[in-house]
Structure formats: C-alpha cells, structure tokens
Write an enzyme that holds these catalytic residues in place. Sequence first.
Site: not given
Ligand SMILES: *Cc1c(COP(=O)(O)O)cnc(C)c1O
Length: 480
Positions: A125
Amino acid sequence: MPYGGAKANPLAIMEYISTRGGSAPLNFEQVTLTGLAGDGGLYVPKKWPKFSSQEIVEMAGLSYVEIAVRVMLPFVGDTLDETELRDLCEQAYGRFAHSAVTPLAQLDGQHWLLELFHGPTLAFKDVALQLLGLLFEKFLARQDKHLTVVGATSGDTGSAAIDALAGRDKVDIFMLHPDGRISDVQRRQMTTVRAPNVHNIAIDGSFDDAQAMVKRMFADRTVTDQFAISAVNSINWARLMAQIVYYFFAASQLGAPHRKIAFSVPTGNFGDVFAGYVAGKMGLPIERLIVATNVNDILHRALSSGDYSTGTVTPTAAPSMDIQISSNFERLLFDLEGRDGVKTSGRMAAFEESRKMLIDDDMQQTAAAIFTSHRVDPDDMSLAMRWAQEEAGQVIDPHTAIGLSAARSADIDPSVPIVTLATAHPAKFRDAVERASGVRPSLPRRIGDLFDREEACDQLPGDYDTVKEFVTSRATPADG
Ligand SMILES: *Cc1c(COP(=O)(O)O)cnc(C)c1O
C-alpha cells in the site's frame, strides 16, 4: 534524469467518469481529492490510454521512476506536467529501502516474486499512498483548501496512509482501528507516528463497526457541509493508477512485449489486480491474471461460477484479504458491461438491496479471457510458505503465500513466467508466519526501534456521536 525524446503529454485532456453514469466528469486533480462519485459510483478514465509495442520495448532498462512517469503521464492529463510528475515520483519512491523500488526475486524456472514491500510500512500500500500523500499536498496548495481524511483500517491501509500524510500541509488524518484486533506491528506503525495532523482512534468494536461509522460520517451533512472529507482506500483512482506501474516494470524486465507474462495477485478489495487489468488494456501482453483469495472467496465464486454474494467474514492469517465485498469489482463490471453506467447502476442498486448478484454468462466469458481465480485454504497457504523457503530460501508472508499457492496450481504453459505479487514483508505478520512455517522473521533494520517508540492513541467507545464530536472538534474546516 530526463529520458530521450521527451514529448508533450499525448492525452492532455483526461476525463474521469462514474461507473454509475450519473455524475459530471472530473479531471485528475478533482478525482484525486474526491472519494466516491455523488451517484455512489467509482471514477474510471473515460478511455484507456494505449501504448504501442515499440513504446513498451523502450521501457527496457528504465528505472522505476522513469517507467512510473511514462505509465502515469496519460492519466494525469493537464493537471501535472512531466517534470512535476517526475519530481513527485522521485520523492515518493526515494523513500523505499531498495534501489529498484519493487525488485523481482526468482523462485524457480517459472516462478518469480515481485517484492512490493520495501516502503516505510512494509506492505504494497506504500507504493500508492506515498504518491497520494504528495498529490494531496500539491493539489490542496493550489486550491487553498483543507482536507480531512477519515478512514477505518484493519491494519495495512492505516499505517501506510499515516506514514504518507504525517506532517503534510492542509490535511488531517483520523484513522479508526478496532481496539486489540490488529497486529502489534501494524498498531505501532500507526500510533508511534507523532505529528499534530495525525489522530489515531482505537474503537471498542470490530473493523466493520469502525467502517460503518466512517461511512455514516461521509453521508452526514452536518459534517460534510463544513469539512472536506476524503478517503484513502482503494476507491481512490490515484491509488490504482500508481499500482499499474509495477506491472509494466516487472513485465519489461521479463521480456515484454516479446513474451507474455502471467501475474498472481493476493486479492481483497480487487484494487491491485484491477491495476493489472488496466495494464493489459494499455497494451501490456498479459497471459493471465490469477485472482488469489483465501477462504473469504466471494471473488473466486464470482469469477468461476458467477455467484457474487456476500457471506460472513472468517478471520484468517491474511487479514488484508478478509473481506465480504470487493469495492473495485464494480470497475470491472462496468467495463464488462460495455461501460454502460445505467446498467451498472441498476446492477449495484439490486446488489445493495439483496447482497447477491449473478454475473451473466457472456460477462463471465469476457472476464475468463484474462482472469482465472483460485481459493487457497490455510493448509495450502502453509505449504506454499514452506516451498518458498525450501526451494529458494525465501521467507514469505501469508498474503504472498496465498498468491504463490494459486500461481503454482494455475494451468499455465511452463514457458510463461508467473509473477506473484509479494504484498507484505513477512515481518509484518511474523506471528502468523511462525505458526505456519516455524520461522520467525526479524524486523528489517529500518523500523528496528518501532518497539521502543512511544505510542499515542485515543480510546473511544463504538458510538457514532462520540467519534463525530472527536473528529469535528479537532479537524480544520475546508476553507479554514
Ligand atoms: C490490501 C492488501 C491486499 C489486498 O489488496 P486489494 O487491492 O485490496 O485486493 C493483499 N495483501 C496485503 C498485504 C494487503 O495489505
């Protein structure tokens, strides 16, 4: 470093439209500062920009920042010029602990990991939120406006957003998390950030309770009349845009456009994998996008049998994928339905009523040309974790292990490289990794003193009026 033959932005005008067809088009600056469209839809570009094969050939050997500039320039339209965009990318990605920003690691003859966790808070993120923080600051300065970001987090989004926004001008962030229900690393990554514009709130209740209060605040006129409230979750288009970049970056290194590449994506809200879909629309030759889910498998059911219906969430070792609804799926439905906002609007209204949706056969088939899906149970997750350790000496986190497990069971020609997106650093979920594989990952040096820093957090009851009073008495009005 400027790249050769820098050209004027080929799509100086880029408009964003709502998936529900009932809101006026916005430009990139407006869409970045807005969350949901007024008609309840999500914004998408009016047209997908396209690269020629030659333009993808020319990406070979470029740095992450240079590929980021090329990929994102068509999306920002005339709101940023190339120099401004490059400057923001250099700042955002200069904070990553690896000089390649998102390096590839090879596991065997076919499988690769794309390490997206070298940012400040150890999950993918950061790739999008570090840039979003800078975009907020730039656009708010232009508009002389103040923004109040309010969010609920089950861990990763909150820490990445707080790191990206701490100390920035003209923006306050209020982040709610369910008290006692996130990992110690996740909590400390939020509560040890000491900046006057950061407000951590531990709610007595579940993530869903916190999320419900945030949604209520977005719809509360007594709040929105005075404050410009904004979201940082993946309904924000700018976040998805930033994630398209690493698909090009990885594919280019593995031989695109001369060879097709497959990606396996640990999926929750469908944001990350949707960015891969957009990369394909832009001309990147993608063999397959594997949507990997855990036992919370609404997306696997939707893509494999057309059944998009919500159930109850089962907590797992991969909490960022423990979802009931995938907001970004609406963006795909809109495309599959011929970009007809009236149809998507009707479909979503019916879904919001019944919590069920049937995906028609022809839409399922169109999706199947690019997507496959896989549901991974806890045993297969542990097996994949141990395989990565034994085969390649790689310790991977539970989310990544779900992606890898899906990648290894996908039926893909052995000549096609499969890249699993490594979405979190194993140390961020070290208890779960230790339980599943027996190895306890150590925290990377760059966050080594996390457990010595002082925490700051307000505890509030799960009561809307108390939370609202807390936010409105501390936030700065939009024109303040
Ligand atoms: C947010 C997240 C996901 C999922 O990603 P999306 O874009 O919501 O599908 C997968 N793995 C981790 C570690 C995350 O923080």
